[in-house]
Design a protein around this motif. Structure first.
Motif, PDB file in Angstrom:
ATOM      1  N   ARG A 138       0.764  -1.254   0.142  1.00 33.28           N
ATOM      2  CA  ARG A 138      -0.126   0.060  -0.139  1.00 33.28           C
ATOM      3  C   ARG A 138       0.836   1.352  -0.135  1.00 33.28           C
ATOM      4  O   ARG A 138       0.540   2.119  -0.569  1.00 33.28           O
ATOM      5  N   GLU A 139       1.796   1.197   0.941  1.00 37.17           N
ATOM      6  CA  GLU A 139       2.711   2.325   0.919  1.00 37.17           C
ATOM      7  C   GLU A 139       3.405   2.585  -0.518  1.00 37.17           C
ATOM      8  O   GLU A 139       3.645   3.616  -0.817  1.00 37.17           O
ATOM      9  N   ALA A 140       3.771   1.729  -0.968  1.00 35.97           N
ATOM     10  CA  ALA A 140       4.641   1.526  -2.356  1.00 35.97           C
ATOM     11  C   ALA A 140       3.802   2.239  -3.357  1.00 35.97           C
ATOM     12  O   ALA A 140       3.996   2.981  -4.229  1.00 35.97           O
ATOM     13  N   GLY A 141       2.528   1.843  -3.381  1.00 38.79           N
ATOM     14  CA  GLY A 141       1.450   2.327  -4.222  1.00 38.79           C
ATOM     15  C   GLY A 141       1.087   3.802  -4.022  1.00 38.79           C
ATOM     16  O   GLY A 141       0.896   4.490  -4.929  1.00 38.79           O
ATOM     17  N   LEU A 142       1.165   4.113  -2.704  1.00 42.96           N
ATOM     18  CA  LEU A 142       0.983   5.691  -2.596  1.00 42.96           C
ATOM     19  C   LEU A 142       2.210   6.373  -3.148  1.00 42.96           C
ATOM     20  O   LEU A 142       2.062   7.608  -3.744  1.00 42.96           O
ATOM     21  N   ARG A 143       3.273   5.803  -2.649  1.00 41.57           N
ATOM     22  CA  ARG A 143       4.371   6.629  -3.389  1.00 41.57           C
ATOM     23  C   ARG A 143       4.407   6.613  -4.961  1.00 41.57           C
ATOM     24  O   ARG A 143       4.735   7.759  -5.689  1.00 41.57           O
ATOM     25  N   HIS A 144       3.723   5.603  -5.519  1.00 42.39           N
ATOM     26  CA  HIS A 144       3.833   5.652  -7.305  1.00 42.39           C
ATOM     27  C   HIS A 144       2.597   6.739  -7.329  1.00 42.39           C
ATOM     28  O   HIS A 144       2.913   7.359  -8.481  1.00 42.39           O
ATOM     29  N   LEU A 145       1.684   6.620  -6.551  1.00 43.96           N
ATOM     30  CA  LEU A 145       0.594   7.654  -6.806  1.00 43.96           C
ATOM     31  C   LEU A 145       0.989   8.942  -6.915  1.00 43.96           C
ATOM     32  O   LEU A 145       0.691   9.869  -7.816  1.00 43.96           O
ATOM     33  N   VAL A 146       2.009   9.436  -6.191  1.00 42.30           N
ATOM     34  CA  VAL A 146       2.634  10.773  -6.226  1.00 42.30           C
ATOM     35  C   VAL A 146       3.704  10.903  -7.249  1.00 42.30           C
ATOM     36  O   VAL A 146       3.644  12.036  -8.156  1.00 42.30           O
ATOM     37  N   ILE A 147       4.644  10.063  -7.488  1.00 43.46           N
ATOM     38  CA  ILE A 147       5.356   9.993  -8.460  1.00 43.46           C
ATOM     39  C   ILE A 147       4.902  10.285  -9.986  1.00 43.46           C
ATOM     40  O   ILE A 147       5.266  10.725 -10.955  1.00 43.46           O
ATOM     41  N   GLU A 148       3.523   9.446 -10.111  1.00 45.01           N
ATOM     42  CA  GLU A 148       3.136   9.284 -11.424  1.00 45.01           C
ATOM     43  C   GLU A 148       2.478  10.615 -11.749  1.00 45.01           C
ATOM     44  O   GLU A 148       2.375  11.068 -12.984  1.00 45.01           O
ATOM     45  N   ALA A 149       1.961  11.487 -10.918  1.00 50.07           N
ATOM     46  CA  ALA A 149       1.703  12.846 -11.208  1.00 50.07           C
ATOM     47  C   ALA A 149       2.774  13.791 -11.939  1.00 50.07           C
ATOM     48  O   ALA A 149       2.191  14.294 -12.763  1.00 50.07           O
TER      49      ALA A 149
END
Length: 504
Positions: free
Chosen positions: A14-25
């Motif tokens: 989940r934490e990795a997914g949230l990091r990807h969520l930010v980077i993808e922006a």
């Protein structure tokens, strides 16, 4: 590339997914910065688009949101939100290559191809967004929505700022209507396509929680009945519709207003856009913290009126003859609009997600998008249709002061796009009224919040001559933060005390 949902998601995943969520922006906003907004309108003007064509182009991201209606059924039946989001992103971004090719053609046909490609891109994005929003609603913890999306939007604003400045420098080196400018536009859309595809790849790395088991199949009317019958959510959609109509009646034509009526170059518009993005970036962290500490609605009730006032104040740019004064006025307004729209965008996104039930947010998110699509899609088309009507009309008021020392007069004129800004302001007041009817848990009374802000402003004015006073003018009211924390603790304690009493 794994696109299947997961039955169990670990905390690390989940934490990795949230990091990807930010980077993808960073990548998705890079694609938008190079191919949307001012660049898209400037490209259309470069191809010879009329005011009506500009209005239709501006309505594309909104009218295509209507595709979220059938997207609801697709998601509910396939229950594969990640697969839908990734595939629509890939095929949509490929349309940017088609749009890039139109830069070297002339006539009506390239314009129609350009417009069609934009509608395909926006249509696929709408279907993907329906899946994306419901997916992220289940992935991100509710108590961290404000901070996560604030970081994500900070990345987006930062990249948009850099992209806008780069685009402005490139356009500054090319002459209006030249072949070099055609190459500049084509290059931007090519790079935008590449960064968009990278964005899709990052999205594919994020985990998707498995949706609850599907029950019996229900019709679209039944799915949409829940959000429309939810009185509070219906009030939110009323605000969203009225707000989007008022804002999109005028803002899509800012570029046309600055280039054609004020006679500035497109590169100036890009610099103004960069100023707005910088202000947006600087304000986002503050609005994100406030939305978590107070409520999204409290933030929006401060930011929305400020944004509407800035739209109306655009009229002032056509009242001055001095070019330097006009440019300074536009810079100030764009900075204020960037800061205020950051709070409105963050707050409206969060409150829609917050009021959507976890696990069944798809219909709620799509219903909210439906209200946005109808209002924001109709507004610019109506604006384009009425452009010629307002272009041939003028309202003039003369302010005159007579004294023994002479006569001072100031003519106030409303011409062409000025009418749009004034009408947008009037409609914006109604939208703010609709927002006041929405109820959000833990919200602070608007009058009390405004009173605290005014008190801070008075203190800042009294101390404006000192360094401390200047610093206080940029600080948040400490008493406001303290009062909010006290209210939240009191509400939490009362809630815990009430629960045992409710047990039989």
């Amino acid at each position: 590339m794994v696109l299947e949902p997961q039955a169990v998601i670990t905390e690390d995943e989940r934490e990795a997914g949230l990091r990807h969520l930010v980077i993808e922006a960073a990548y998705s906003s890079g694609a938008v910065a190079l191919t949307g907004g001012v660049i898209l309108t400037a490209f259309a003007l470069h191809l010879g688009a009329s005011n009506l064509m500009i209005g239709i182009l501006a309505s594309a991201p909104f009218l295509t949101q209507l595709l979220q209606v059938p997207a609801i059924l697709i998601i509910e039946r396939t229950r594969a939100r990640k697969r839908i989001a990734v595939l629509t992103s890939i095929f949509g971004r490929l349309m940017l290559l088609v749009m890039a090719a139109t830069a070297f053609a002339a006539g009506t046909a390239p314009l129609l191809v350009f417009l069609a490609a934009q509608y395909v891109l926006c249509g696929l994005s709408a279907v993907g967004a329906c899946a994306w929003n419901a997916w992220i609603r289940d992935l991100a913890p509710e108590d961290r929505l404000g901070r996560v999306f604030a970081r994500r939007t900070t990345w987006a604003a930062g990249i948009s700022l850099l992209g806008g400045l780069t685009a402005a420098l490139i356009l500054e080196q090319t002459a209006d209507g030249s072949t070099a400018r055609s190459f500049a536009f084509a290059g931007k859309f090519l790079v935008g396509c590449v960064t968009g595809l990278i964005s899709a790849r990052i999205v594919s790395l994020m985990p998707e929680p498995r949706m609850p088991p599907a029950g019996e199949r229900v019709g679209l009317a039944v799915l949409l009945r829940a959000p429309f019958s939810d009185r509070n959510f219906a009030r939110l959609m009323g605000f969203v519709a009225s707000w989007q109509f008022s804002v999109n009646l005028a803002t899509p034509f800012f570029t046309v207003f600055i280039v054609e009526q004020l006679r500035f170059d497109v590169s100036v518009v890009m610099v103004l856009s960069a100023v707005s993005q910088l202000a947006n970036l600087l304000a986002l962290r503050t609005w994100g913290q406030l939305s978590d500490r107070f409520t999204n609605k409290s933030v929006m009730l401060v930011c929305a009126p400020a944004y509407i006032l800035c739209i109306v104040a655009m009229i002032g740019a056509s009242q001055f003859d001095e070019r330097g004064l006009v440019l300074g006025w536009l810079v100030v307004l764009h900075a204020l609009m960037g800061a205020s729209v950051a709070g409105v965008t963050l707050g409206s996104t969060n409150i829609a997600l917050k009021l959507s039930p976890r696990g069944s947010a798809t219909a709620y998110v799509a219903a909210n998008a439906l209200a946005t699509a109808l209002a924001a899609g109709i507004a610019p088309i109506l604006g384009g249709l009425l452009a010629d009507f307002f272009a041939s009309r003028q309202l003039e008021l003369l302010i005159r002061w007579t004294s023994p020392n002479g006569i001072w007069s100031f003519p106030f004129r409303l011409t062409h796009w000025d009418f749009y800004f004034l009408i947008a302001g009037i409609l914006g007041l109604y939208a703010i009224h609709r927002l006041s009817l929405v109820r959000e848990e833990g919200e602070i009374e608007r009058a009390e919040m405004i009173g605290e802000v005014l008190a801070l402003t008075r203190r800042a004015i009294r101390n404006v001559s000192s360094v401390a006073g200047l610093r206080a003018a940029t600080d948040l009211p400490v008493s406001l933060l303290r009062d909010a924390r006290v209210r939240f603790r009191l509400a939490r304690a009362q809630s815990r005390e009430a629960k045992p009493r409710e047990r039989p």
